[in-house]
Design a protein around this motif. Sequence first.
Motif, PDB file in Angstrom:
ATOM      1  N   HIS A   1       0.738  -0.996  -0.088  1.00 16.26           N
ATOM      2  CA  HIS A   1       0.383  -0.187   0.140  1.00 16.26           C
ATOM      3  C   HIS A   1       0.517   1.158  -0.180  1.00 16.26           C
ATOM      4  O   HIS A   1       0.721   1.781   0.872  1.00 16.26           O
ATOM      5  CB  HIS A   1      -0.574   0.148   1.417  1.00 16.26           C
ATOM      6  CG  HIS A   1      -2.002  -1.758   1.069  1.00 16.26           C
ATOM      7  ND1 HIS A   1      -3.013  -1.098   1.133  1.00 16.26           N
ATOM      8  CD2 HIS A   1      -1.147  -2.631   1.656  1.00 16.26           C
ATOM      9  CE1 HIS A   1      -3.498  -2.061   1.513  1.00 16.26           C
ATOM     10  NE2 HIS A   1      -2.151  -2.931   1.110  1.00 16.26           N
ATOM     11  N   GLY A   2       1.655   1.935  -1.053  1.00 15.10           N
ATOM     12  CA  GLY A   2       2.411   2.596  -1.515  1.00 15.10           C
ATOM     13  C   GLY A   2       3.298   1.993  -0.621  1.00 15.10           C
ATOM     14  O   GLY A   2       4.629   1.413  -0.801  1.00 15.10           O
ATOM     15  N   ASP A   3       3.719   3.078   0.201  1.00 16.30           N
ATOM     16  CA  ASP A   3       4.940   3.121   1.239  1.00 16.30           C
ATOM     17  C   ASP A   3       4.816   2.171   2.392  1.00 16.30           C
ATOM     18  O   ASP A   3       5.896   2.324   3.542  1.00 16.30           O
ATOM     19  CB  ASP A   3       5.537   4.491   1.628  1.00 16.30           C
ATOM     20  CG  ASP A   3       5.599   5.160   1.015  1.00 16.30           C
ATOM     21  OD1 ASP A   3       6.097   5.178  -0.650  1.00 16.30           O
ATOM     22  OD2 ASP A   3       5.851   6.500   1.422  1.00 16.30           O
ATOM     23  N   LEU A   4       4.315   1.157   2.270  1.00 14.42           N
ATOM     24  CA  LEU A   4       3.809   0.859   4.039  1.00 14.42           C
ATOM     25  C   LEU A   4       3.254  -0.726   2.728  1.00 14.42           C
ATOM     26  O   LEU A   4       2.890  -1.073   2.268  1.00 14.42           O
ATOM     27  CB  LEU A   4       2.316   0.944   3.852  1.00 14.42           C
ATOM     28  CG  LEU A   4       1.871   1.988   5.259  1.00 14.42           C
ATOM     29  CD1 LEU A   4       0.745   2.213   5.423  1.00 14.42           C
ATOM     30  CD2 LEU A   4       3.277   2.307   6.278  1.00 14.42           C
ATOM     31  N   VAL A   5       3.284  -1.788   3.684  1.00 10.44           N
ATOM     32  CA  VAL A   5       3.573  -3.248   3.659  1.00 10.44           C
ATOM     33  C   VAL A   5       1.971  -3.510   4.576  1.00 10.44           C
ATOM     34  O   VAL A   5       2.758  -3.774   5.918  1.00 10.44           O
ATOM     35  CB  VAL A   5       4.566  -4.244   4.163  1.00 10.44           C
ATOM     36  CG1 VAL A   5       4.412  -5.712   4.065  1.00 10.44           C
ATOM     37  CG2 VAL A   5       5.398  -4.316   3.300  1.00 10.44           C
ATOM     38  N   ARG A   6       1.369  -4.099   4.230  1.00 11.83           N
ATOM     39  CA  ARG A   6       0.457  -4.500   5.271  1.00 11.83           C
ATOM     40  C   ARG A   6       0.412  -6.074   5.446  1.00 11.83           C
ATOM     41  O   ARG A   6       0.427  -6.710   4.564  1.00 11.83           O
ATOM     42  CB  ARG A   6      -1.417  -3.938   4.890  1.00 11.83           C
ATOM     43  CG  ARG A   6      -2.783  -4.380   5.907  1.00 11.83           C
ATOM     44  CD  ARG A   6      -4.092  -3.703   5.036  1.00 11.83           C
ATOM     45  NE  ARG A   6      -3.234  -2.559   5.525  1.00 11.83           N
ATOM     46  CZ  ARG A   6      -4.629  -1.402   5.207  1.00 11.83           C
ATOM     47  NH1 ARG A   6      -5.023  -2.165   3.785  1.00 11.83           N
ATOM     48  NH2 ARG A   6      -3.940  -0.533   5.077  1.00 11.83           N
ATOM     49  N   TRP A   7       0.897  -6.403   6.974  1.00  9.94           N
ATOM     50  CA  TRP A   7       1.169  -8.141   6.995  1.00  9.94           C
ATOM     51  C   TRP A   7       0.099  -8.753   7.648  1.00  9.94           C
ATOM     52  O   TRP A   7      -0.034  -7.820   8.506  1.00  9.94           O
ATOM     53  CB  TRP A   7       2.175  -7.626   8.008  1.00  9.94           C
ATOM     54  CG  TRP A   7       3.631  -8.451   7.898  1.00  9.94           C
ATOM     55  CD1 TRP A   7       3.362  -9.868   7.039  1.00  9.94           C
ATOM     56  CD2 TRP A   7       4.786  -8.674   8.580  1.00  9.94           C
ATOM     57  NE1 TRP A   7       4.379 -10.680   7.505  1.00  9.94           N
ATOM     58  CE2 TRP A   7       5.594  -9.581   8.146  1.00  9.94           C
ATOM     59  CE3 TRP A   7       5.078  -7.991   9.460  1.00  9.94           C
ATOM     60  CZ2 TRP A   7       6.570 -10.124   8.727  1.00  9.94           C
ATOM     61  CZ3 TRP A   7       6.572  -8.442  10.391  1.00  9.94           C
ATOM     62  CH2 TRP A   7       7.314  -9.389   9.589  1.00  9.94           C
ATOM     63  N   PHE A   8      -0.479  -9.946   7.560  1.00  9.74           N
ATOM     64  CA  PHE A   8      -1.484 -10.254   7.430  1.00  9.74           C
ATOM     65  C   PHE A   8      -1.009 -11.377   8.606  1.00  9.74           C
ATOM     66  O   PHE A   8      -0.240 -13.022   7.833  1.00  9.74           O
ATOM     67  CB  PHE A   8      -2.740 -11.012   6.183  1.00  9.74           C
ATOM     68  CG  PHE A   8      -3.399  -9.747   5.891  1.00  9.74           C
ATOM     69  CD1 PHE A   8      -4.119  -9.670   5.681  1.00  9.74           C
ATOM     70  CD2 PHE A   8      -2.144  -8.908   4.701  1.00  9.74           C
ATOM     71  CE1 PHE A   8      -4.833  -8.546   5.781  1.00  9.74           C
ATOM     72  CE2 PHE A   8      -3.301  -7.845   4.078  1.00  9.74           C
ATOM     73  CZ  PHE A   8      -4.230  -7.413   4.219  1.00  9.74           C
ATOM     74  N   ASN A   9      -1.678 -11.506   9.849  1.00  7.68           N
ATOM     75  CA  ASN A   9      -1.545 -12.777  10.916  1.00  7.68           C
ATOM     76  C   ASN A   9      -2.579 -13.971   9.967  1.00  7.68           C
ATOM     77  O   ASN A   9      -3.515 -13.199  10.007  1.00  7.68           O
ATOM     78  CB  ASN A   9      -2.004 -12.401  11.913  1.00  7.68           C
ATOM     79  CG  ASN A   9      -1.182 -13.813  12.898  1.00  7.68           C
ATOM     80  OD1 ASN A   9      -0.258 -13.972  12.533  1.00  7.68           O
ATOM     81  ND2 ASN A   9      -2.315 -13.941  13.308  1.00  7.68           N
ATOM     82  N   ARG A  10      -2.232 -14.973   9.907  1.00 10.32           N
ATOM     83  CA  ARG A  10      -3.927 -16.054   9.479  1.00 10.32           C
ATOM     84  C   ARG A  10      -4.558 -16.172  10.403  1.00 10.32           C
ATOM     85  O   ARG A  10      -5.894 -15.991   9.863  1.00 10.32           O
ATOM     86  CB  ARG A  10      -2.740 -17.457   8.978  1.00 10.32           C
ATOM     87  CG  ARG A  10      -4.337 -18.125   8.225  1.00 10.32           C
ATOM     88  CD  ARG A  10      -2.929 -19.766   7.759  1.00 10.32           C
ATOM     89  NE  ARG A  10      -4.048 -20.304   7.025  1.00 10.32           N
ATOM     90  CZ  ARG A  10      -3.181 -21.481   6.824  1.00 10.32           C
ATOM     91  NH1 ARG A  10      -2.333 -21.716   6.320  1.00 10.32           N
ATOM     92  NH2 ARG A  10      -4.300 -22.554   6.336  1.00 10.32           N
ATOM     93  N   GLY A  11      -4.376 -16.390  11.310  1.00 10.71           N
ATOM     94  CA  GLY A  11      -5.138 -16.435  12.563  1.00 10.71           C
ATOM     95  C   GLY A  11      -5.593 -18.498  12.299  1.00 10.71           C
ATOM     96  O   GLY A  11      -5.482 -18.987  11.028  1.00 10.71           O
ATOM     97  N   ASN A  12      -6.308 -18.685  13.423  1.00  9.96           N
ATOM     98  CA  ASN A  12      -7.017 -19.887  13.699  1.00  9.96           C
ATOM     99  C   ASN A  12      -8.025 -19.663  14.643  1.00  9.96           C
ATOM    100  O   ASN A  12      -8.136 -19.594  15.462  1.00  9.96           O
ATOM    101  CB  ASN A  12      -5.831 -20.525  13.978  1.00  9.96           C
ATOM    102  CG  ASN A  12      -6.347 -22.022  14.185  1.00  9.96           C
ATOM    103  OD1 ASN A  12      -7.552 -22.854  14.061  1.00  9.96           O
ATOM    104  ND2 ASN A  12      -5.453 -23.343  13.885  1.00  9.96           N
ATOM    105  N   LEU A  13      -9.822 -19.952  13.510  1.00  7.78           N
ATOM    106  CA  LEU A  13     -10.755 -19.355  14.981  1.00  7.78           C
ATOM    107  C   LEU A  13     -11.276 -20.950  15.387  1.00  7.78           C
ATOM    108  O   LEU A  13     -11.770 -20.173  16.950  1.00  7.78           O
ATOM    109  CB  LEU A  13     -12.253 -19.227  13.840  1.00  7.78           C
ATOM    110  CG  LEU A  13     -12.684 -18.684  13.169  1.00  7.78           C
ATOM    111  CD1 LEU A  13     -13.278 -18.084  12.354  1.00  7.78           C
ATOM    112  CD2 LEU A  13     -11.952 -17.100  13.788  1.00  7.78           C
TER     113      LEU A  13
END
Length: 311
Positions: free
Chosen positions: A149-161
Motif C-alpha cells: 500500500h504505497g509506502d506501507l506493507v500490510r502484513w497479515f496474521n493468518r489466525g485460527n478460529l
Amino acid sequence: MLIYVDEVRALRFDDGSPVTAASGIAPLGAGWLVAQDDATVAAWLHEDSVTPVRVLPPVAGLDRFTEAAGTKRLKPDLEVACPAEVDGEPAVLLLGSGSTDRRMRGALVRLVDGQPQVQVTGLGPLYAHVAARLGLPMDQLNLEGASRHGDLVRWFNRGNLAAGVSSASVDVPLQELVPVVLGRTDAASVSVGSPRVYDLGEVDGVGLAVTDAVTLPDGRVLLSAAAEDSPNAVDDGPVVATALALVDGEEVLAVAPIPEVDGHVHKVEGLALREVRDGHVHLLAVVDDDDPDTPSAAIDLRVELPRSFPR
C-alpha cells in the motif's frame, strides 16, 4: 463476486524437480519470484524457464524439509513475497511466518546485471513487536501474507478460529523495514501500526483464515483464505475450502469460493495482480498442497467484482 479458473499449470524447475509448497509470489524483472515455505530456495519464473534462487543457506545440510523426514521443524517457512524497492530499484521482500524462532527472517531479492542478488537478516524483535500489537502470544503468530500500500506493507496474521485467533493485519513502513533487511538499521527500530481484524466466516464449521493479499488499484484488497482444520499455527490440517474476500479497510464486502479443479481444493497461498481489465481482476495465484511429492500449481484466476461495489 464471481471467480473463474482460466488455467492451471504444474510448476517444475528446468531440471524437472517440482516446485513445492508455493506460499508467495511477486514480480521480479520480467517474471515472478515464488517463495517455497518448505525450502531455502525460491523459484524464479521467467522467459519460459523456472530456475532456483538461493535465499538462505542450508540448514543442517538440507535445502528442503518435510514432516515425513522429521525435518519440518527446521524449515525457514518463507510465507510472504511482496513488491519492494532497494535504493529506488525493484525488489521482492520475502518474510518468514514467525511461527517459530527459525521463521523470523527477512530477505530482499533484486536483480543485479540480470541475476538475482539476495540479502538476509534476522527480524526477531520486529516479530515480537508485531505479536504485541496483535495481542498474541508468540506461539499464535503465523504471518502468511502481505499486500503493498504505497509506502506501507500490510502484513497479515493468518489466525485460527478453532484456537480463538481471528485473521488480522498490521501496517509496517517499507522505508523502515528495507534498511533493516539490508543490515543498515536495527529490527527493533521498525514501527508497527494498529491492527485490523477480519471476519471471513466459516465453511462446514471451519473458519476461513487469510493466506495472502493483493491490493487493487482503487485501494481495496483481495484476500485469499483457507478453511484448514488445524489445531495450531504450525501443524497442517485438511483444507475444507478456499475463497477470495474483497475488503475495504476492515469491512468485508464479499466472499466467494475458489472453484475446485477436478474435484480438488487448491490451497491458494500466494496472490499477484496481473491487471484489471473490462471489469475483471486478473490474478496469478500459487498453491501449497502440503504434499512434498506434488508440484505446486500456478493458477490464472479471473474475478468479477460485485456490481454493487463498482469503485
